[in-house]
Design a protein around this motif. Structure first.
Motif, PDB file in Angstrom:
ATOM      1  N   LEU A  14       0.841  -1.193   0.000  1.00 16.41           N
ATOM      2  CA  LEU A  14       0.000   0.000   0.000  1.00 16.41           C
ATOM      3  C   LEU A  14       0.871   1.236   0.000  1.00 16.41           C
ATOM      4  N   LYS A  15       0.382   2.303  -0.618  1.00 20.95           N
ATOM      5  CA  LYS A  15       1.085   3.579  -0.610  1.00 20.95           C
ATOM      6  C   LYS A  15       0.422   4.478   0.425  1.00 20.95           C
ATOM      7  N   VAL A  16       1.218   5.212   1.161  1.00 18.50           N
ATOM      8  CA  VAL A  16       0.718   6.063   2.246  1.00 18.50           C
ATOM      9  C   VAL A  16      -0.290   7.084   1.740  1.00 18.50           C
ATOM     10  N   GLU A  17      -0.067   7.635   0.560  1.00 16.93           N
ATOM     11  CA  GLU A  17      -0.941   8.689   0.045  1.00 16.93           C
ATOM     12  C   GLU A  17      -2.267   8.167  -0.524  1.00 16.93           C
ATOM     13  N   ASP A  18      -2.424   6.873  -0.669  1.00 17.51           N
ATOM     14  CA  ASP A  18      -3.636   6.318  -1.255  1.00 17.51           C
ATOM     15  C   ASP A  18      -4.794   6.308  -0.265  1.00 17.51           C
ATOM     16  N   LYS A  19      -6.007   6.412  -0.803  1.00 17.18           N
ATOM     17  CA  LYS A  19      -7.203   6.521   0.015  1.00 17.18           C
ATOM     18  C   LYS A  19      -8.099   5.286  -0.065  1.00 17.18           C
ATOM     19  N   TYR A  20      -8.047   4.553  -1.170  1.00 17.17           N
ATOM     20  CA  TYR A  20      -8.949   3.424  -1.386  1.00 17.17           C
ATOM     21  C   TYR A  20      -8.178   2.134  -1.640  1.00 17.17           C
ATOM     22  N   LEU A  21      -8.845   1.018  -1.385  1.00 14.57           N
ATOM     23  CA  LEU A  21      -8.304  -0.304  -1.694  1.00 14.57           C
ATOM     24  C   LEU A  21      -9.337  -1.052  -2.517  1.00 14.57           C
ATOM     25  N   ILE A  33     -12.935  -0.259  -0.771  1.00 12.76           N
ATOM     26  CA  ILE A  33     -13.109   0.236   0.596  1.00 12.76           C
ATOM     27  C   ILE A  33     -12.150   1.393   0.837  1.00 12.76           C
ATOM     28  N   GLU A  34     -12.503   2.217   1.808  1.00 10.97           N
ATOM     29  CA  GLU A  34     -11.603   3.293   2.199  1.00 10.97           C
ATOM     30  C   GLU A  34     -10.536   2.718   3.128  1.00 10.97           C
ATOM     31  N   LEU A  35      -9.297   3.063   2.892  1.00 14.30           N
ATOM     32  CA  LEU A  35      -8.202   2.559   3.724  1.00 14.30           C
ATOM     33  C   LEU A  35      -8.330   3.024   5.169  1.00 14.30           C
ATOM     34  N   SER A  36      -8.990   4.149   5.376  1.00 18.92           N
ATOM     35  CA  SER A  36      -9.182   4.638   6.747  1.00 18.92           C
ATOM     36  C   SER A  36     -10.110   3.729   7.556  1.00 18.92           C
ATOM     37  N   GLY A  46      -5.288 -10.401  11.801  1.00 20.91           N
ATOM     38  CA  GLY A  46      -5.502  -9.582  10.619  1.00 20.91           C
ATOM     39  C   GLY A  46      -6.909  -9.035  10.553  1.00 20.91           C
ATOM     40  N   ASN A  47      -7.209  -8.382   9.428  1.00 19.86           N
ATOM     41  CA  ASN A  47      -8.501  -7.756   9.193  1.00 19.86           C
ATOM     42  C   ASN A  47      -9.239  -8.470   8.072  1.00 19.86           C
ATOM     43  N   LYS A  48     -10.536  -8.607   8.221  1.00 20.78           N
ATOM     44  CA  LYS A  48     -11.365  -9.138   7.132  1.00 20.78           C
ATOM     45  C   LYS A  48     -11.669  -7.980   6.192  1.00 20.78           C
ATOM     46  N   LEU A  49     -11.246  -8.102   4.946  1.00 21.92           N
ATOM     47  CA  LEU A  49     -11.458  -7.038   3.977  1.00 21.92           C
ATOM     48  C   LEU A  49     -12.712  -7.268   3.154  1.00 21.92           C
ATOM     49  N   ILE A  50     -12.944  -8.511   2.722  1.00 23.09           N
ATOM     50  CA  ILE A  50     -14.099  -8.847   1.889  1.00 23.09           C
ATOM     51  C   ILE A  50     -14.657 -10.181   2.368  1.00 23.09           C
ATOM     52  N   GLN A  51     -15.977 -10.312   2.317  1.00 25.50           N
ATOM     53  CA  GLN A  51     -16.648 -11.538   2.757  1.00 25.50           C
ATOM     54  C   GLN A  51     -16.557 -12.601   1.663  1.00 25.50           C
ATOM     55  N   ILE A  52     -16.017 -13.746   2.016  1.00 23.27           N
ATOM     56  CA  ILE A  52     -16.006 -14.912   1.120  1.00 23.27           C
ATOM     57  C   ILE A  52     -16.687 -16.035   1.881  1.00 23.27           C
ATOM     58  N   GLN A  53     -17.636 -16.680   1.235  1.00 25.20           N
ATOM     59  CA  GLN A  53     -18.401 -17.743   1.883  1.00 25.20           C
ATOM     60  C   GLN A  53     -17.468 -18.854   2.353  1.00 25.20           C
ATOM     61  N   LYS A  54     -17.746 -19.393   3.542  1.00 22.39           N
ATOM     62  CA  LYS A  54     -16.900 -20.432   4.139  1.00 22.39           C
ATOM     63  C   LYS A  54     -16.781 -21.656   3.236  1.00 22.39           C
ATOM     64  N   GLN A  55     -17.900 -22.060   2.643  1.00 21.36           N
ATOM     65  CA  GLN A  55     -17.886 -23.240   1.767  1.00 21.36           C
ATOM     66  C   GLN A  55     -17.009 -22.996   0.536  1.00 21.36           C
ATOM     67  N   ASP A  56     -17.036 -21.783   0.001  1.00 21.23           N
ATOM     68  CA  ASP A  56     -16.191 -21.444  -1.154  1.00 21.23           C
ATOM     69  C   ASP A  56     -14.711 -21.490  -0.785  1.00 21.23           C
ATOM     70  N   LEU A  57     -14.376 -21.091   0.430  1.00 21.20           N
ATOM     71  CA  LEU A  57     -12.987 -21.187   0.891  1.00 21.20           C
ATOM     72  C   LEU A  57     -12.554 -22.638   1.030  1.00 21.20           C
ATOM     73  N   ILE A  58     -13.428 -23.459   1.616  1.00 21.84           N
ATOM     74  CA  ILE A  58     -13.114 -24.882   1.810  1.00 21.84           C
ATOM     75  C   ILE A  58     -12.921 -25.575   0.472  1.00 21.84           C
ATOM     76  N   GLU A  59     -13.829 -25.299  -0.470  1.00 15.09           N
ATOM     77  CA  GLU A  59     -13.763 -25.931  -1.796  1.00 15.09           C
ATOM     78  C   GLU A  59     -12.758 -25.245  -2.718  1.00 15.09           C
ATOM     79  N   GLN A  60     -12.160 -24.159  -2.254  1.00 11.76           N
ATOM     80  CA  GLN A  60     -11.191 -23.363  -3.016  1.00 11.76           C
ATOM     81  C   GLN A  60     -11.768 -22.851  -4.333  1.00 11.76           C
ATOM     82  N   THR A  61     -13.046 -22.439  -4.298  1.00 14.15           N
ATOM     83  CA  THR A  61     -13.687 -21.874  -5.478  1.00 14.15           C
ATOM     84  C   THR A  61     -13.738 -20.351  -5.425  1.00 14.15           C
ATOM     85  N   ASP A  62     -13.260 -19.763  -4.330  1.00 10.94           N
ATOM     86  CA  ASP A  62     -13.182 -18.306  -4.234  1.00 10.94           C
ATOM     87  C   ASP A  62     -12.060 -17.917  -3.280  1.00 10.94           C
TER      88      ASP A  62
END
Length: 117
Positions: A14-21, A33-36, A46-62
């Motif tokens: 990340l760059k310090v001057e940036d506002k969004y991710l 999202i806003e970096l603030s 760590g931080n959760k940035l985006i919601q990924i369904q648990k089943q999709d993580l287990i099956e490695q589809t997302d």
């Protein structure tokens, strides 16, 4: 510290001057999202940035594939094969931890995510 069997994936600078991710997933979802809104943690898992369904993580589809930080003057361009789409801040801006917006057909297989003037 991580639980047994866990690993760290995809570290994005990340760059310090940036506002969004901008976060893009394997299933073609995008969230800006806003970096603030992302707290700096002294310790923890760590931080959760985006919601990924648990089943999709287990099956490695997302999973998170791409992320790029943006200043207020730049746009985000997603490349999908020979196609490209410029994301609008108004359509894709959301709160940290939400699911994100599903991209239109033809753009869901994201090859790259770039910041452009």
């Amino acid at each position: 510290s991580l639980p047994e069997g866990a690993s760290i994936h995809n570290i994005f600078p990340l760059k310090v001057e940036d506002k969004y991710l901008v976060i893009a997933t394997q299933q073609g979802r995008v969230l800006i999202i806003e970096l603030s809104d992302v707290p700096q943690l002294a310790k923890g898992k760590g931080n959760k940035l985006i919601q990924i369904q648990k089943q999709d993580l287990i099956e490695q589809t997302d999973q998170v594939l791409h992320a790029v930080s943006l200043s207020e003057t730049k746009n985000c361009v997603l490349l999908s094969g020979k196609r490209k789409i410029t994301l609008s801040l108004s359509e894709h801006l959301g709160k940290r931890g939400k699911r994100g917006v599903l991209l239109p057909r033809g753009f869901r297989k994201i090859d790259a995510c770039q910041a452009q003037d």
